[in-house]
Design an enzyme around this catalytic site. Sequence first.
Site, PDB file in Angstrom:
ATOM      1  N   CYS A 247      23.189 -19.239   0.513  1.00  0.00           N
ATOM      2  CA  CYS A 247      22.955 -18.187   1.505  1.00  0.00           C
ATOM      3  C   CYS A 247      24.117 -17.187   1.576  1.00  0.00           C
ATOM      4  O   CYS A 247      24.324 -16.440   0.640  1.00  0.00           O
ATOM      5  CB  CYS A 247      22.649 -18.821   2.864  1.00  0.00           C
ATOM      6  SG  CYS A 247      21.812 -17.709   4.015  1.00  0.00           S
ATOM      7  N   TYR A 292      20.029 -10.361   4.808  1.00  0.00           N
ATOM      8  CA  TYR A 292      20.638  -9.588   3.726  1.00  0.00           C
ATOM      9  C   TYR A 292      20.316 -10.265   2.404  1.00  0.00           C
ATOM     10  O   TYR A 292      20.045 -11.470   2.359  1.00  0.00           O
ATOM     11  CB  TYR A 292      22.153  -9.493   3.906  1.00  0.00           C
ATOM     12  CG  TYR A 292      22.554  -8.668   5.113  1.00  0.00           C
ATOM     13  CD1 TYR A 292      22.884  -7.325   4.984  1.00  0.00           C
ATOM     14  CD2 TYR A 292      22.588  -9.238   6.378  1.00  0.00           C
ATOM     15  CE1 TYR A 292      23.239  -6.566   6.079  1.00  0.00           C
ATOM     16  CE2 TYR A 292      22.934  -8.485   7.498  1.00  0.00           C
ATOM     17  CZ  TYR A 292      23.255  -7.149   7.334  1.00  0.00           C
ATOM     18  OH  TYR A 292      23.594  -6.393   8.433  1.00  0.00           O
ATOM     19  N   HIS A 332      17.826 -22.584   1.276  1.00  0.00           N
ATOM     20  CA  HIS A 332      18.521 -23.770   1.779  1.00  0.00           C
ATOM     21  C   HIS A 332      17.971 -25.051   1.155  1.00  0.00           C
ATOM     22  O   HIS A 332      16.964 -25.587   1.619  1.00  0.00           O
ATOM     23  CB  HIS A 332      18.384 -23.854   3.302  1.00  0.00           C
ATOM     24  CG  HIS A 332      19.249 -22.867   4.022  1.00  0.00           C
ATOM     25  ND1 HIS A 332      20.512 -23.179   4.484  1.00  0.00           N
ATOM     26  CD2 HIS A 332      19.041 -21.574   4.337  1.00  0.00           C
ATOM     27  CE1 HIS A 332      21.037 -22.110   5.069  1.00  0.00           C
ATOM     28  NE2 HIS A 332      20.164 -21.131   4.993  1.00  0.00           N
ATOM     29  N   GLU A 334      19.162 -27.920   1.480  1.00  0.00           N
ATOM     30  CA  GLU A 334      19.407 -29.052   2.379  1.00  0.00           C
ATOM     31  C   GLU A 334      18.447 -29.055   3.560  1.00  0.00           C
ATOM     32  O   GLU A 334      18.636 -29.814   4.509  1.00  0.00           O
ATOM     33  CB  GLU A 334      20.852 -29.009   2.894  1.00  0.00           C
ATOM     34  CG  GLU A 334      21.106 -28.125   4.102  1.00  0.00           C
ATOM     35  CD  GLU A 334      20.886 -26.652   3.867  1.00  0.00           C
ATOM     36  OE1 GLU A 334      20.637 -25.920   4.842  1.00  0.00           O
ATOM     37  OE2 GLU A 334      20.950 -26.207   2.708  1.00  0.00           O
TER      38      GLU A 334
END
Length: 361
Positions: A247, A292, A332, A334
């Site tokens: 990220c 973004y 992500h 995780e």
Amino acid sequence: MKAFLILADGTVFEGTGIGSDRESISEIVFNTSMTGYLEILTDPSYCGQSVVMTYPLIGNYGVCYEDMESGRSFVDGYIVREIANTPSNFRNEDKLEKFLIDQDIPGICGIDTRKLTKKLRSQGTMNGMITRNENFNLDEVLPRIRAYKVEDAVKRVTCKEKYVIPGDGMKVALYDFGAKRHIALDLAKRGCQVTVYPAYTSAQEVIDDHPDGIMLSNGPGDPKDCGPIIDEMRKLYQTDIPIFAICLGHQLMALAMGADTRKMKWGHRGANHPVKDLRTGRVYISSQNHGYVVAYKTVPDDIAEVSFINANDSTTEGLHYLGKNIFTVQFHPEACPGPQDTAFLFDEFLEMMEVNKNAEE
């Protein structure tokens, strides 16, 4: 008690106040997840933002504090169609309403979240105010709403000093730009010893600790506001230490190496975003939270190649750095709760560290 959501374009939604009774001005964003509201509320990447949940009923399985992604919430507001007052779940410890009050999060329910989301999609993410003041003056509050900007977000969410999560395996340095708790946990359950560093830690300090690998975490705000951090990322790139970034960390490394980032119209926030692995052609379902993105075709061809793209809008979702033990992703892996499709990336990171360590020996 009545509450109002006032948008920067002058639109006013009237509903019922939930959570804290304080007034809040923030950036209004929406999340399409059906579950995981506690993880969303405790994800530091939402610092400076109020979250609209598109799923109409939120809070039905209550709150289990073990699921929190950080020690507290950094969300500035919460907007739902309906909040459940009688949660049912064997792990339930509290009502969502109590959590919002305890965390001083102002919110509003009973509004048309579908209409609000359609507005944000058509006009783009905009600022807004949550207030219980029935006597607000639109001409007075709109300039304040429009002037709001998310500032110093990473400084607000990062840890204050470094700490260690014990393990007998690889030594991983985790830069905390607003890291979700499960990033460290996913490394720890693979046996790693994880040392978590504040966001503005110098690259040299991390290098001097001789980690087997470096993890760059997620985080809030505009990546271009993190100039000093970007300078340190450039120094990390010059080493041979394996690096895996998620990220914001993905964006910061890209900026450090000459790419550009841009603000998206409304961003990707949800647990159902398809990403395509360009190596295999396989599509994975991912959890995402970002406003973004690394701008397409701004990555220097001799520095990195795009490894993942978003299957919906073709935006950049991952980079593989040429001649380096570095790979980064926008999504992500995780995700908890959420799709576990890309958890294998942690295993690839471990393999990269092991190969690199064996080569050095």
